[in-house]
Design a protein around this motif. Structure first.
Motif, mmCIF file in Angstrom:
data_model
loop_
_atom_site.group_PDB
_atom_site.id
_atom_site.type_symbol
_atom_site.label_atom_id
_atom_site.label_comp_id
_atom_site.label_asym_id
_atom_site.label_seq_id
_atom_site.Cartn_x
_atom_site.Cartn_y
_atom_site.Cartn_z
ATOM 1 N N LYS A 160 -2.132 6.253 10.764
ATOM 2 C CA LYS A 160 -3.431 6.845 11.541
ATOM 3 C C LYS A 160 -4.683 6.634 11.081
ATOM 4 C CE LYS A 160 -1.489 8.249 15.365
ATOM 5 N NZ LYS A 160 -1.688 7.824 16.685
ATOM 6 N N SER A 161 -4.599 6.165 9.622
ATOM 7 C CA SER A 161 -5.914 5.762 9.094
ATOM 8 C C SER A 161 -6.000 4.413 9.523
ATOM 9 C CB SER A 161 -5.777 6.106 7.817
ATOM 10 O OG SER A 161 -5.061 5.311 6.918
ATOM 11 N N LYS A 162 -5.231 3.599 9.767
ATOM 12 C CA LYS A 162 -5.450 2.211 9.998
ATOM 13 C C LYS A 162 -5.402 1.912 11.474
ATOM 14 C CE LYS A 162 -4.631 1.069 5.690
ATOM 15 N NZ LYS A 162 -5.633 0.335 4.772
ATOM 16 N N HIS A 195 -6.858 19.161 12.342
ATOM 17 C CA HIS A 195 -6.546 17.794 12.077
ATOM 18 C C HIS A 195 -5.494 17.609 11.272
ATOM 19 C CE1 HIS A 195 -10.589 17.001 13.436
ATOM 20 N NE2 HIS A 195 -11.087 17.810 12.689
ATOM 21 N N TRP A 197 2.964 8.746 8.329
ATOM 22 C CA TRP A 197 2.127 8.766 9.650
ATOM 23 C C TRP A 197 0.530 8.755 9.505
ATOM 24 C CZ3 TRP A 197 2.973 8.760 14.838
ATOM 25 C CH2 TRP A 197 2.250 9.400 15.420
ATOM 26 N N LYS A 198 0.064 9.578 8.199
ATOM 27 C CA LYS A 198 -1.085 9.575 7.987
ATOM 28 C C LYS A 198 -1.841 8.423 7.573
ATOM 29 C CE LYS A 198 -0.938 14.510 6.370
ATOM 30 N NZ LYS A 198 -1.104 15.576 5.390
ATOM 31 N N LEU A 199 -1.162 7.455 6.888
ATOM 32 C CA LEU A 199 -1.579 6.216 6.645
ATOM 33 C C LEU A 199 -1.544 5.278 7.840
ATOM 34 C CD1 LEU A 199 -2.310 3.962 4.438
ATOM 35 C CD2 LEU A 199 0.214 3.653 4.195
ATOM 36 N N GLY A 238 -7.292 -2.809 15.034
ATOM 37 C CA GLY A 238 -7.409 -1.336 14.737
ATOM 38 C C GLY A 238 -7.056 -0.412 16.061
ATOM 39 N N GLU A 294 -1.222 11.890 19.055
ATOM 40 C CA GLU A 294 -2.452 11.928 17.993
ATOM 41 C C GLU A 294 -2.587 13.314 17.659
ATOM 42 O OE1 GLU A 294 -5.920 10.025 18.694
ATOM 43 O OE2 GLU A 294 -5.308 8.270 19.887
ATOM 44 N N GLU A 354 0.970 -1.063 0.015
ATOM 45 C CA GLU A 354 -0.077 0.124 -0.038
ATOM 46 C C GLU A 354 0.897 1.351 0.034
ATOM 47 O OE1 GLU A 354 -3.981 1.542 2.691
ATOM 48 O OE2 GLU A 354 -3.194 -0.333 2.839
ATOM 49 N N ARG A 406 -5.658 3.157 15.982
ATOM 50 C CA ARG A 406 -5.648 4.140 16.729
ATOM 51 C C ARG A 406 -4.946 3.870 18.172
ATOM 52 N NH1 ARG A 406 -6.157 9.353 14.933
ATOM 53 N NH2 ARG A 406 -7.435 9.413 13.102
#
Length: 654
Positions: free
Chosen positions: A324-326, A516, A320-322, A347, A414, A300, A328
């Motif tokens: 955090k999308s996966k 955000h 980092w964004k990827l 998750g 976060e 990915e 928490r």
């Protein structure tokens, strides 16, 4: 006169309490006690605590035995919390050849009811066990029938196969201690470096006793060296907003194994270095082994073109964004982690779970990274003089940057950015684990800072109403703090209402840019009105429209602990107020400058025609103040608060 003296004597005797060193039978004085004379605010008190540490020789090997006895008194409703306890112990989840066992846990609540002593014993059903990580377990328990006035007795034993690892002993805790005793018995074959630290006087004595070792082929008589430490009337050590780990400054005894000498054999040194710990971690399959793997998200990452992003910070941000999308953060800090596939499936995970995955993902994106191990600030300072894995409880991710040394990220951050970590992780002593063998310590607090700069422009009308705009730029830790407030808010309307109440304003519009974003800044914009007091042609105005310091954070008369700020911080507010036509400032205030050892506050007012301008600056460039500096620091903040209350009189020109 005699009766008065007798009454005073009776009151004094009722308040003083003598240590009861007998176990299993609280005294009438303990049962009738209603307050602790030396700390009348205390909600509970340790009446008696004893820790005996001794060695036992079993199956041709040593083990350490800890025997713990504690008697507590509940003085106020909040003190009932001492009925809930926990005992941490070592037990590897896969290798049980060496471990610790908790046995003999007993707890009894003693209450006086209708003039009779009622004993309530804790049942086994009131205990539970759970795993903290791959090496640690915890036994939790709750003593029944505890209320104000209850005396609690708790006893247990820990048998440890880790005979070279003696637990640190803390004499103080968050409630006062009437009497505490630590007895450490060490066979003469063992050499320990024993260190005592703290602010209070401890009674000490040493003696020796014989110890017989039973072997299959006979016996051996050796000496056991006994060290005893006794503390009396020790004050409570309470964590607050300005000390991270009060126990760092309390009385404690540490014992680190230096070596073992058995007659007829060669002396063996057990003194380890932090380099040894590095090698141990790197060779551990569950730590060092995790660092070599690709992430399950490699395909990915490649498909998204992340490895092709030329700017390193932008590439890190994309990873980092990827991430955090996966997954928490679940709110927990840890040192060991679950498998990457498991946390992706669930998750959620600890910061260690996420950090292991982050290291693997950065590697997939062509970015070198390494663990930076530490002890969280609320767990105590990581010692330099003696090294052990037992002192480590989490790690962050260090990323070498060609232009600015190393940058740091953590799975729990976060709301942060590169080098913007939760205050709990801003330790002054963290260790970079790397294959090169370089002895590299880093100070994560050194570069941490929070900056807030506000510009306020407002117009004052003849009826005393201020109408204006406020624009605030928040940088790094200040930006993270603002994001955190909004992320944790249950209701945005309620949060806006609190802001209005704090500053005595009405907010017409509000916007937070970058809330955000993975960036070092956020920008807050608002329009507002504020009503000033009016009397005839007089308007009474505080030129600091948004009062920076409503009250001092330091209110107690005395303080025994130092003051620790989480990071360097600064706040600037530039205010421009347009006065009504024909109105003037009755008397322009003189500049205010307040200073104390790394802390500075300035308020400068100027009047130019019908414009009143004010600049407020507050800087704290020092993060540690000794308790001896408390009175001066308190006076500094008291002066700042007073200066923030200054009211100007705006009157109609004659």
């Amino acid at each position: 006169m005699y009766i008065m003296l007798l009454a005073i004597s009776m009151i004094a005797n009722a308040q003083d309490i003598e240590p009861n060193l007998k176990w299993g039978k609280p005294t009438d004085q303990e049962l009738q006690m209603t307050e602790y004379a030396l700390d009348k605010e205390a909600d509970a008190v340790v009446l008696y605590h004893k820790t005996d540490v001794s060695y036992q020789f079993t199956n041709n090997d040593f083990r350490v035995i800890y025997r713990v006895n504690t008697r507590l008194k509940v003085l106020k409703p909040e003190g009932k919390r001492v009925a809930d306890g926990q005992i941490a112990y070592l037990e590897n989840e896969t290798n049980r050849t060496r471990r610790e066992i908790v046995t003999g846990l007993k707890a009894t609540a003693y209450n006086m009811e209708d003039g009779k002593l009622v004993k309530t014993k804790m049942e086994r059903s009131m205990t539970s066990e759970e795993r903290l990580d791959k090496n640690q377990m915890v036994m939790k328990f709750s003593v029944p029938q505890v209320k104000v006035g209850t005396v609690i007795e708790i006893e247990y034993r820990i048998d440890s196969d880790y005979y070279g690892n003696i637990r640190d002993w803390y004499a103080q805790r968050d409630i006062p201690v009437l009497y505490t005793c630590y007895e450490l018995s060490i066979p003469e074959w063992f050499t320990f470096n024993i260190e005592e630290t703290g602010m209070n006087h401890m009674e000490k004595k040493e003696n020796s006793e014989p110890m017989t070792l039973l072997f299959s082929g006979g016996t051996e008589n050796i000496l056991t060296n006994i060290k005893t430490f006794v503390g009396r009337n020790l004050p409570a050590l309470k964590d607050d907003d300005f000390v991270w780990h009060a126990a760092d400054y309390g009385d404690k005894v540490t014992a680190e194994l230096a070596g073992i000498f058995i007659p007829g054999s060669v002396y063996k040194s057990y003194t380890s270095t932090w380099d040894d710990i590095d090698n141990q971690l790197l060779s551990d399959e569950d730590f060092g082994g995790r660092l070599k793997r690709n992430s399950p998200l490699k395909d990915e990452i490649i498909a998204a073109g992340i490895p092709d992003i030329s700017d390193k910070k932008e590439r890190i941000a994309a990873v980092w964004k990827l991430l955090k999308s996966k997954v928490r953060w679940n709110g927990d800090y840890a040192f060991w982690g679950k498998s990457a596939s498991k946390i992706l499936k669930e998750g959620t995970g600890t910061n260690a779970d996420i950090n292991f995955l982050l290291i693997n993902m950065l590697q997939d994106a062509g970015i070198e990274s390494t663990p930076v191990v530490m002890r969280t600030r609320d767990s105590g300072i990581l010692p330099l003089s003696h090294s052990s894995l037992k002192y480590l409880n989490t790690f962050v991710v260090g990323i070498p940057m060609t232009d600015s040394g190393m940058a740091y990220l953590d799975g729990s951050a976060e709301d942060g950015y590169l080098n913007v970590l939760p205050a709990k992780l801003l330790v002054t002593r963290a260790r970079v684990v790397q294959k090169t063998g370089a002895d590299l310590w880093v100070n994560l607090q050194a570069n941490a800072r929070g900056r807030e700069t506000a510009i306020v422009q407002a117009q004052l009308s003849t009826d005393g109403q201020l109408k204006g705009q406020k624009s605030t730029m928040l940088v790094e830790e200040a930006a993270a703090a603002k994001r955190r407030v909004w992320r944790l808010a249950k209701d945005s309307t309620e949060l806006i209402q609190k802001m209005q109440e704090r500053d005595g304003i009405e907010i017409q519009s509000y916007r937070l840019e970058g809330r955000h974003d993975f960036s070092p800044t956020v920008k807050e914009e608002m329009t507002f009105t504020k009503q000033c007091d009016v009397a005839g042609d007089m308007i009474y105005l505080n030129p600091l429209v948004f009062i920076p310091q409503h009250e001092s954070p330091f209110t107690t008369a005395e303080r025994i602990l130092p003051i620790e700020f989480p990071y360097n911080q600064s706040e600037t507010q530039n205010v421009i107020i347009t006065l009504p036509e024909g109105y003037v400032v009755e008397e322009a205030p003189k500049p205010i400058i307040i200073k104390f050892d790394g802390a500075t506050a300035r308020i400068i007012c100027n009047v130019n025609g019908n414009q009143l301008s004010v600049q407020y600056q507050m800087n704290i460039s020092q993060t540690f103040y000794a308790s001896t500096q408390y009175q001066d620091l308190k006076a500094f903040f008291d002066s700042v608060v007073e200066s923030n209350k200054h009211i100007l009189t705006i009157k109609k020109a004659q």
